[in-house]
Enzyme design. Structure first.
Site, PDB file in Angstrom:
ATOM      1  N   ASP A   1       0.097 -29.599   1.080  1.00 44.26           N
ATOM      2  CA  ASP A   1       1.015 -28.694   0.393  1.00 44.26           C
ATOM      3  C   ASP A   1       1.045 -28.992  -1.111  1.00 44.26           C
ATOM      4  O   ASP A   1       0.469 -29.983  -1.571  1.00 44.26           O
ATOM      5  CB  ASP A   1       2.417 -28.788   1.016  1.00 44.26           C
ATOM      6  CG  ASP A   1       2.830 -30.228   1.267  1.00 44.26           C
ATOM      7  OD1 ASP A   1       2.822 -31.003   0.294  1.00 44.26           O
ATOM      8  OD2 ASP A   1       3.128 -30.594   2.428  1.00 44.26           O
TER       9      ASP A   1
ATOM     10  N   ASP B   1      -0.322 -34.021   2.641  1.00 46.30           N
ATOM     11  CA  ASP B   1       0.765 -33.362   3.367  1.00 46.30           C
ATOM     12  C   ASP B   1       2.053 -34.166   3.172  1.00 46.30           C
ATOM     13  O   ASP B   1       2.094 -35.347   3.500  1.00 46.30           O
ATOM     14  CB  ASP B   1       0.376 -33.300   4.859  1.00 46.30           C
ATOM     15  CG  ASP B   1       1.495 -32.792   5.738  1.00 46.30           C
ATOM     16  OD1 ASP B   1       2.428 -32.159   5.202  1.00 46.30           O
ATOM     17  OD2 ASP B   1       1.432 -33.021   6.958  1.00 46.30           O
TER      18      ASP B   1
ATOM     19  N   ASP C   1     -13.826 -15.571  -6.870  1.00 49.56           N
ATOM     20  CA  ASP C   1     -14.539 -15.671  -5.600  1.00 49.56           C
ATOM     21  C   ASP C   1     -15.553 -14.541  -5.398  1.00 49.56           C
ATOM     22  O   ASP C   1     -15.278 -13.390  -5.740  1.00 49.56           O
ATOM     23  CB  ASP C   1     -13.490 -15.591  -4.481  1.00 49.56           C
ATOM     24  CG  ASP C   1     -14.052 -15.831  -3.107  1.00 49.56           C
ATOM     25  OD1 ASP C   1     -14.473 -16.956  -2.841  1.00 49.56           O
ATOM     26  OD2 ASP C   1     -14.060 -14.878  -2.287  1.00 49.56           O
TER      27      ASP C   1
ATOM     28  N   ASP D   1     -17.401 -25.102   0.676  1.00 51.68           N
ATOM     29  CA  ASP D   1     -18.321 -24.346   1.535  1.00 51.68           C
ATOM     30  C   ASP D   1     -19.607 -25.115   1.828  1.00 51.68           C
ATOM     31  O   ASP D   1     -20.497 -24.597   2.508  1.00 51.68           O
ATOM     32  CB  ASP D   1     -18.741 -23.030   0.847  1.00 51.68           C
ATOM     33  CG  ASP D   1     -17.584 -22.081   0.632  1.00 51.68           C
ATOM     34  OD1 ASP D   1     -16.645 -22.087   1.448  1.00 51.68           O
ATOM     35  OD2 ASP D   1     -17.623 -21.333  -0.370  1.00 51.68           O
TER      36      ASP D   1
HETATM   37  C1  GLC Z   1     -16.395 -17.622  -1.021  1.00 50.62           C
HETATM   38  C2  GLC Z   1     -15.528 -18.798  -0.678  1.00 50.62           C
HETATM   39  C3  GLC Z   1     -15.548 -19.001   0.814  1.00 50.62           C
HETATM   40  C4  GLC Z   1     -15.001 -17.768   1.457  1.00 50.62           C
HETATM   41  C5  GLC Z   1     -15.736 -16.517   0.990  1.00 50.62           C
HETATM   42  C6  GLC Z   1     -14.989 -15.283   1.356  1.00 50.62           C
HETATM   43  O1  GLC Z   1     -17.707 -17.825  -0.738  1.00 50.62           O
HETATM   44  O2  GLC Z   1     -15.938 -19.915  -1.382  1.00 50.62           O
HETATM   45  O3  GLC Z   1     -14.855 -20.123   1.218  1.00 50.62           O
HETATM   46  O4  GLC Z   1     -15.114 -17.868   2.842  1.00 50.62           O
HETATM   47  O5  GLC Z   1     -15.895 -16.484  -0.399  1.00 50.62           O
HETATM   48  O6  GLC Z   1     -13.854 -15.155   0.553  1.00 50.62           O
END
Ligand code: GLC
Length: 553
Positions: free
Chosen positions: A30, A22, A201, A332
């Site tokens: 950022d 930051d 994603d 995650d």
């Molecule tokens: C993927 C991402 C996760 C997010 C999900 C929904 O699994 O890694 O962080 O919450 O998609 O976009």
């Protein structure tokens, strides 16, 4: 080796911008913060930085709920900052990789705002709308991945919309060619800015079944995880090939797709010359406690043989075709020092042991911010301390399943995504040098010893272990493109494998148990011990969590 692409010979570093650095005192990281750390990243031998989403977002899921695919959230900076980052990073030999969140948008995206207004507006079928069941309940019993029904009622349309994740993340309707075109255009916008690739994603969820039917419940409330009903639905590859043709083809970039629900056996259809992507994050080695995609409170004990099999299957599946992204952490997942070793072990040994595996397998290693310092999980005393939307959903599910509040919290301690999201630890100063303000998530309590500055000065630190291993890997063809063979696959305490190219072999052996074992007789005579996570070698044995790398010619 000559035929290898740049991204096959380097390391990728994942930055979670909110927690990285930051520069404004706002308490969240950022883009300028990342700019200030390019030397640091270069010192790790990083060739690409994957940025988790930095687009405008209400931040219900920390940026994975996107309200505009072609600009920047002001909290992270301006488009000029971003352009400067792409440019400056290049001069450090680093390409910037963007995250494409294309299964869903934010409910604040103008597309959704329009879609939910009526059943006959221009964007009315940009999302997935269905009528209620005759009794007014949702169209199916599907449960979203963060908990709760996967359907939310929209008063204006008098219909439900589908969301694989939170209700603020409505799923886009990929069947509509206009939606696909809009998404491709956004990705092309970033290619024009000069990015080096994309992480895509939750891609396994974009194709929905033709009929929406109730599934067999897997939770006490009669719901079934949407994952079981929609992941990897037949026909998905057609969309993905189109995506590749319209966006990726012809650029010197890489793509890595997050593909929960694709098994190592299926990799061949997804990656490689005829596949849709260059690499695929599949989770067979990460979901060992949840072999059937169970909720957190239904965890199973896992065995090292299962971890080894998952890794070896993926190594084999990508040996001839495609390429493997090696990873043990991301934003995650819990920290790997906690995830893969029994409790009571040593953090530093564990971090180095995981690095030894990460950097000697075949594929492109992905390092998640802080992993190179040996950062570990947190265990906060109340749910109020947790920000992660999925932790709250899983906590509620555990209570619903009859677990006590104490047990439910202990699942959160083990699995919360906040474990990986605490601020990056730069120094031993206040807030670990992450911010001069109040950090958006508390800093881990161990920052005085586990931080980049302190570790930088210690030749035996986790950080310097990463630097040394990374530099060594970069110059070693056997590691970059040699074959892989697993040794002693039946052992529940040791993971051993060899890499071979011509007459050279590299051996990696890690003792995943906490006790000393005899060194198995698998290392050829004359082999040289090039790395060991204990300072001194102890002949004939492997101590608890010991990792050793040998080379033989
Ligand atoms: C993927 C991402 C996760 C997010 C999900 C929904 O699994 O890694 O962080 O919450 O998609 O976009």
């Amino acid at each position: 080796m000559e035929n290898m692409k740049w991204w096959q010979k380097t390391l990728v570093y994942q930055v979670y911008p909110k927690s990285f650095a930051d520069t404004t005192g706002s308490g969240t990281g950022d883009i300028r913060g990342i700019l200030g750390k390019l030397d640091y990243l270069e010192s790790l031998g990083i060739g690409a930085v994957w940025l988790t989403p930095v687009y405008p977002s209400p931040m219900v899921d920390n940026g994975y709920d996107i309200a505009d695919y072609c600009s920047l959230d002001p909290a992270y900076g301006t488009m000029e900052d971003m352009e400067e980052l792409i440019h400056e990073a290049k001069s450090h030999g680093i390409r910037i990789v963007m995250d494409l969140v294309y299964n869903h948008s934010s409910d604040q995206h103008p597309w959704f705002q329009e879609s939910c207004r009526s059943r006959d507006n221009e964007k009315s079928d940009w999302y997935i709308w269905r009528d209620a069941k005759p009794d007014g309940t949702p169209p199916t019993n599907w449960r979203g991945i963060f908990g709760g029904s996967a359907w939310t009622w929209c008063k204006a349309r008098r219909q439900y919309y589908l969301h694989t994740f939170a209700s603020q993340q409505p799923d886009l309707n990929w069947e509509n060619p206009k939606v696909r075109r809009a998404l491709y255009n956004a990705a092309n916008f970033w290619l024009e800015k000069g990015v080096g690739g994309f992480r895509i994603d939750a891609i396994t969820y974009i194709k929905k079944p033709t009929e929406f039917l109730d599934g067999k419940p897997d939770a006490a409330d009669g719901t079934v995880s949407i994952h079981d009903m929609t992941a990897n639905t037949e026909g998905i590859l057609e969309f993905l090939h189109e995506f590749r043709r319209e966006v990726f083809d012809g650029h010197d970039i890489f793509t890595v797709a997050e593909a929960n629900g694709v098994s190592p056996e299926e990799l061949k259809d997804w990656v490689g010359e005829d596949g849709a992507f260059d690499m695929l994050f599949e989770f067979s080695h990460m979901n060992l406690q949840f072999p059937e995609g169970e909720i957190w409170c239904k965890e199973h004990p896992w065995k090292l043989t299962a971890l080894k099999k998952a890794l070896s299957d993926s190594q084999r599946a990508t040996a001839q075709n495609g390429w493997y992204p090696i990873f043990f952490e991301n934003h995650d997942q819990p920290r790997c020092v906690n995830q893969f070793f029994p409790q009571g072990g040593d953090r530093v040994l564990a971090a180095k042991a995981m690095a030894a595996v990460l950097l000697t397998l075949r594929g492109t290693p992905f390092v998640y911010e802080g992993q190179e310092l040996g950062m570990s999980n947190v265990a906060w005393e109340s749910m109020d301390c947790y920000d992660d939307i999925s932790s709250h959903g899983q906590y509620a599910l555990a209570l619903q399943e009859g677990f006590s509040a104490e047990d439910a919290l202990s699942f959160v301690h083990t699995y919360s995504r906040d474990n990986a999201r605490t601020p990056m630890q730069w120094t031993a100063e206040k807030n670990a040098g992450f911010t001069t303000g109040t950090p958006w998530l508390p800093v881990h309590g161990d920052f005085a010893i586990c931080n980049a500055e302190t570790e930088g000065e210690d030749p035996d630190s986790v950080l310097n272990w990463y630097r040394k291993l990374s530099a060594w890997r970069q110059g070693k063809e056997t590691l970059l493109c040699g074959s892989y063979e697993e040794l002693l696959p039946e052992r529940e305490d040791l993971y051993a494998f060899s890499r071979r190219l011509g007459t050279e072999e590299v051996y990696t052996i890690v003792n995943f148990s906490l006790h000393e074992v005899e060194l198995p007789d698998i290392i050829p005579r004359g082999a040289k011990r090039v790395f060991g996570n204990y300072a001194e070698e102890k002949a004939g044995v492997l101590r608890g969590q010991e990792a050793v790398i040998y080379v033989v010619r």
